[in-house]
Design a protein around this motif. Sequence first.
Motif, PDB file in Angstrom:
ATOM      1  N   GLY A  17      -3.713   0.058 -13.620  1.00 50.90           N
ATOM      2  CA  GLY A  17      -2.717  -1.008 -13.526  1.00 50.90           C
ATOM      3  C   GLY A  17      -3.375  -2.250 -12.974  1.00 50.90           C
ATOM      4  O   GLY A  17      -3.588  -2.361 -11.772  1.00 50.90           O
ATOM      5  N   LEU A  18      -3.748  -3.163 -13.856  1.00 56.68           N
ATOM      6  CA  LEU A  18      -4.488  -4.365 -13.477  1.00 56.68           C
ATOM      7  C   LEU A  18      -3.514  -5.479 -13.114  1.00 56.68           C
ATOM      8  O   LEU A  18      -2.846  -6.037 -13.982  1.00 56.68           O
ATOM      9  N   VAL A  19      -3.452  -5.784 -11.819  1.00 56.42           N
ATOM     10  CA  VAL A  19      -2.530  -6.784 -11.296  1.00 56.42           C
ATOM     11  C   VAL A  19      -3.209  -8.145 -11.341  1.00 56.42           C
ATOM     12  O   VAL A  19      -4.297  -8.319 -10.790  1.00 56.42           O
ATOM     13  N   THR A  20      -2.566  -9.105 -11.986  1.00 54.85           N
ATOM     14  CA  THR A  20      -3.162 -10.427 -12.122  1.00 54.85           C
ATOM     15  C   THR A  20      -3.307 -11.108 -10.767  1.00 54.85           C
ATOM     16  O   THR A  20      -2.410 -11.042  -9.930  1.00 54.85           O
ATOM     17  N   ASN A  21      -4.439 -11.738 -10.558  1.00 53.33           N
ATOM     18  CA  ASN A  21      -4.680 -12.410  -9.286  1.00 53.33           C
ATOM     19  C   ASN A  21      -4.140 -13.837  -9.279  1.00 53.33           C
ATOM     20  O   ASN A  21      -4.287 -14.544  -8.298  1.00 53.33           O
ATOM     21  N   SER A  22      -3.505 -14.244 -10.352  1.00 57.00           N
ATOM     22  CA  SER A  22      -2.924 -15.592 -10.402  1.00 57.00           C
ATOM     23  C   SER A  22      -1.454 -15.584  -9.997  1.00 57.00           C
ATOM     24  O   SER A  22      -0.828 -16.640  -9.942  1.00 57.00           O
ATOM     25  N   ALA A  23      -0.922 -14.413  -9.688  1.00 57.63           N
ATOM     26  CA  ALA A  23       0.484 -14.297  -9.302  1.00 57.63           C
ATOM     27  C   ALA A  23       0.654 -14.535  -7.800  1.00 57.63           C
ATOM     28  O   ALA A  23      -0.307 -14.480  -7.035  1.00 57.63           O
ATOM     29  N   THR A  24       1.890 -14.775  -7.402  1.00 60.84           N
ATOM     30  CA  THR A  24       2.193 -14.886  -5.983  1.00 60.84           C
ATOM     31  C   THR A  24       2.134 -13.493  -5.355  1.00 60.84           C
ATOM     32  O   THR A  24       2.176 -12.471  -6.065  1.00 60.84           O
ATOM     33  N   GLY A  25       2.069 -13.436  -4.045  1.00 53.42           N
ATOM     34  CA  GLY A  25       2.060 -12.147  -3.355  1.00 53.42           C
ATOM     35  C   GLY A  25       3.289 -11.316  -3.690  1.00 53.42           C
ATOM     36  O   GLY A  25       3.198 -10.106  -3.895  1.00 53.42           O
ATOM     37  N   GLU A  26       4.436 -11.957  -3.756  1.00 58.09           N
ATOM     38  CA  GLU A  26       5.677 -11.252  -4.081  1.00 58.09           C
ATOM     39  C   GLU A  26       5.611 -10.673  -5.501  1.00 58.09           C
ATOM     40  O   GLU A  26       6.002  -9.527  -5.741  1.00 58.09           O
ATOM     41  N   GLN A  27       5.101 -11.460  -6.445  1.00 58.72           N
ATOM     42  CA  GLN A  27       4.972 -10.982  -7.821  1.00 58.72           C
ATOM     43  C   GLN A  27       3.966  -9.835  -7.905  1.00 58.72           C
ATOM     44  O   GLN A  27       4.202  -8.843  -8.609  1.00 58.72           O
TER      45      GLN A  27
ATOM     46  N   GLY B  60       0.055  -9.860   2.002  1.00 57.70           N
ATOM     47  CA  GLY B  60       0.493  -9.753   3.388  1.00 57.70           C
ATOM     48  C   GLY B  60       1.978 -10.031   3.540  1.00 57.70           C
ATOM     49  O   GLY B  60       2.487 -11.040   3.059  1.00 57.70           O
ATOM     50  N   GLY B  61       2.700  -9.119   4.201  1.00 53.51           N
ATOM     51  CA  GLY B  61       4.124  -9.287   4.442  1.00 53.51           C
ATOM     52  C   GLY B  61       5.023  -8.881   3.294  1.00 53.51           C
ATOM     53  O   GLY B  61       6.247  -8.927   3.418  1.00 53.51           O
ATOM     54  N   HIS B  62       4.458  -8.493   2.159  1.00 48.31           N
ATOM     55  CA  HIS B  62       5.265  -8.087   1.009  1.00 48.31           C
ATOM     56  C   HIS B  62       5.264  -6.565   0.881  1.00 48.31           C
ATOM     57  O   HIS B  62       4.283  -5.904   1.185  1.00 48.31           O
ATOM     58  N   ASP B  63       6.394  -6.025   0.419  1.00 49.27           N
ATOM     59  CA  ASP B  63       6.512  -4.579   0.229  1.00 49.27           C
ATOM     60  C   ASP B  63       5.919  -4.217  -1.129  1.00 49.27           C
ATOM     61  O   ASP B  63       6.482  -4.537  -2.167  1.00 49.27           O
ATOM     62  N   PHE B  64       4.754  -3.531  -1.106  1.00 56.19           N
ATOM     63  CA  PHE B  64       4.149  -3.102  -2.371  1.00 56.19           C
ATOM     64  C   PHE B  64       4.195  -1.594  -2.528  1.00 56.19           C
ATOM     65  O   PHE B  64       3.500  -1.019  -3.349  1.00 56.19           O
ATOM     66  N   GLY B  65       5.055  -0.956  -1.750  1.00 56.02           N
ATOM     67  CA  GLY B  65       5.289   0.472  -1.914  1.00 56.02           C
ATOM     68  C   GLY B  65       4.432   1.315  -1.003  1.00 56.02           C
ATOM     69  O   GLY B  65       3.640   0.825  -0.205  1.00 56.02           O
ATOM     70  N   ASP B  66       4.624   2.608  -1.135  1.00 54.76           N
ATOM     71  CA  ASP B  66       3.911   3.591  -0.316  1.00 54.76           C
ATOM     72  C   ASP B  66       2.636   3.993  -1.049  1.00 54.76           C
ATOM     73  O   ASP B  66       2.615   4.968  -1.795  1.00 54.76           O
ATOM     74  N   VAL B  67       1.595   3.198  -0.867  1.00 55.37           N
ATOM     75  CA  VAL B  67       0.328   3.441  -1.535  1.00 55.37           C
ATOM     76  C   VAL B  67      -0.792   3.517  -0.509  1.00 55.37           C
ATOM     77  O   VAL B  67      -0.693   2.945   0.574  1.00 55.37           O
ATOM     78  N   GLN B  68      -1.829   4.238  -0.851  1.00 62.02           N
ATOM     79  CA  GLN B  68      -3.030   4.248  -0.025  1.00 62.02           C
ATOM     80  C   GLN B  68      -3.820   2.993  -0.362  1.00 62.02           C
ATOM     81  O   GLN B  68      -4.144   2.745  -1.524  1.00 62.02           O
ATOM     82  N   LEU B  69      -4.132   2.203   0.642  1.00 61.31           N
ATOM     83  CA  LEU B  69      -4.841   0.946   0.448  1.00 61.31           C
ATOM     84  C   LEU B  69      -6.336   1.170   0.589  1.00 61.31           C
ATOM     85  O   LEU B  69      -6.817   1.616   1.633  1.00 61.31           O
ATOM     86  N   ILE B  70      -7.064   0.870  -0.472  1.00 64.28           N
ATOM     87  CA  ILE B  70      -8.515   1.054  -0.503  1.00 64.28           C
ATOM     88  C   ILE B  70      -9.157  -0.309  -0.722  1.00 64.28           C
ATOM     89  O   ILE B  70      -8.845  -1.006  -1.694  1.00 64.28           O
ATOM     90  N   ALA B  71     -10.042  -0.673   0.192  1.00 65.92           N
ATOM     91  CA  ALA B  71     -10.711  -1.972   0.145  1.00 65.92           C
ATOM     92  C   ALA B  71     -11.861  -1.915  -0.839  1.00 65.92           C
ATOM     93  O   ALA B  71     -12.930  -1.381  -0.545  1.00 65.92           O
TER      94      ALA B  71
ATOM     95  N   PHE C 197      -4.458   3.458 -21.715  1.00 64.90           N
ATOM     96  CA  PHE C 197      -5.689   2.942 -21.117  1.00 64.90           C
ATOM     97  C   PHE C 197      -5.401   2.111 -19.874  1.00 64.90           C
ATOM     98  O   PHE C 197      -6.016   2.277 -18.849  1.00 64.90           O
ATOM     99  N   ASN C 198      -4.488   1.153 -20.007  1.00 58.12           N
ATOM    100  CA  ASN C 198      -4.206   0.281 -18.884  1.00 58.12           C
ATOM    101  C   ASN C 198      -2.793  -0.284 -18.955  1.00 58.12           C
ATOM    102  O   ASN C 198      -2.120  -0.185 -19.966  1.00 58.12           O
ATOM    103  N   ILE C 199      -2.398  -0.847 -17.821  1.00 59.74           N
ATOM    104  CA  ILE C 199      -1.151  -1.599 -17.723  1.00 59.74           C
ATOM    105  C   ILE C 199      -1.586  -3.013 -17.371  1.00 59.74           C
ATOM    106  O   ILE C 199      -2.234  -3.225 -16.356  1.00 59.74           O
ATOM    107  N   ILE C 200      -1.262  -3.949 -18.218  1.00 59.70           N
ATOM    108  CA  ILE C 200      -1.689  -5.323 -17.998  1.00 59.70           C
ATOM    109  C   ILE C 200      -0.497  -6.155 -17.538  1.00 59.70           C
ATOM    110  O   ILE C 200       0.543  -6.164 -18.181  1.00 59.70           O
ATOM    111  N   TYR C 201      -0.696  -6.822 -16.433  1.00 61.63           N
ATOM    112  CA  TYR C 201       0.304  -7.759 -15.933  1.00 61.63           C
ATOM    113  C   TYR C 201      -0.271  -9.154 -16.064  1.00 61.63           C
ATOM    114  O   TYR C 201      -1.375  -9.423 -15.613  1.00 61.63           O
ATOM    115  N   SER C 202       0.480 -10.025 -16.678  1.00 64.17           N
ATOM    116  CA  SER C 202       0.017 -11.402 -16.857  1.00 64.17           C
ATOM    117  C   SER C 202       0.915 -12.332 -16.067  1.00 64.17           C
ATOM    118  O   SER C 202       1.912 -11.911 -15.483  1.00 64.17           O
ATOM    119  N   SER C 203       0.600 -13.602 -16.103  1.00 62.52           N
ATOM    120  CA  SER C 203       1.408 -14.577 -15.378  1.00 62.52           C
ATOM    121  C   SER C 203       2.834 -14.639 -15.937  1.00 62.52           C
ATOM    122  O   SER C 203       3.734 -15.113 -15.261  1.00 62.52           O
TER     123      SER C 203
END
Length: 176
Positions: A91-101, A125-136, A168-174
């Motif tokens: 699931g490729l999350v676009t980096n051009s979106a707002t934190g909320e998006q 930061g400060g947004h609810d992105f669910g119960d996920v394990q965060l890996i840097a 293969f993937n989930i693409i999120y665009s602007s």
Amino acid sequence: MTDSARLLASDFASLPDLVAAHAQERPEQTAIADPDGRLTWAALDDQASRIAARLQAEGVHEGGATAIAGLNSAAQVAVIIGTLRAGAVAGLVTNSATGEQMAAMIRDTGAAHLFCDARAAEDLGGHDFGDVQLIAIDDAAHGLPLSEWMAPTGTRPSPVTVTPETRFNIIYSSGT
């Protein structure tokens, strides 16, 4: 005929299989590079396998998903290939979106793992992105460092069946 040539000449070959073939044929050649460094084919193949094995060990099953947020990098490519090698969908999350998006996109993937860099973590930061394990993905302080999270060097995942119909993937665009 080399394995990679045979795979490329076939009707279907998966990206993880092509990476593995290149790793056997040209292990020390550069596979991918970014401003912070490079990965050889052998290193890319090993990291992808270690990521896949750890995902499988943590319950990611065929057809499951990971969420990936951040700027393009060699580590991100290893995560994408590792996800596919585990039989999951990236699931490729676009980096051009707002934190909320971005948070909404991450929740939408249904992923149990979020691989992100410091910039994406700051945006989230400060947004609810669910119960996920965060890996840097960049080994920064915002999550468990990828280099520590991966399975040990040389670990191989359980094989999965990949067909042309496999997601293969989930693409999120602007515009998502």
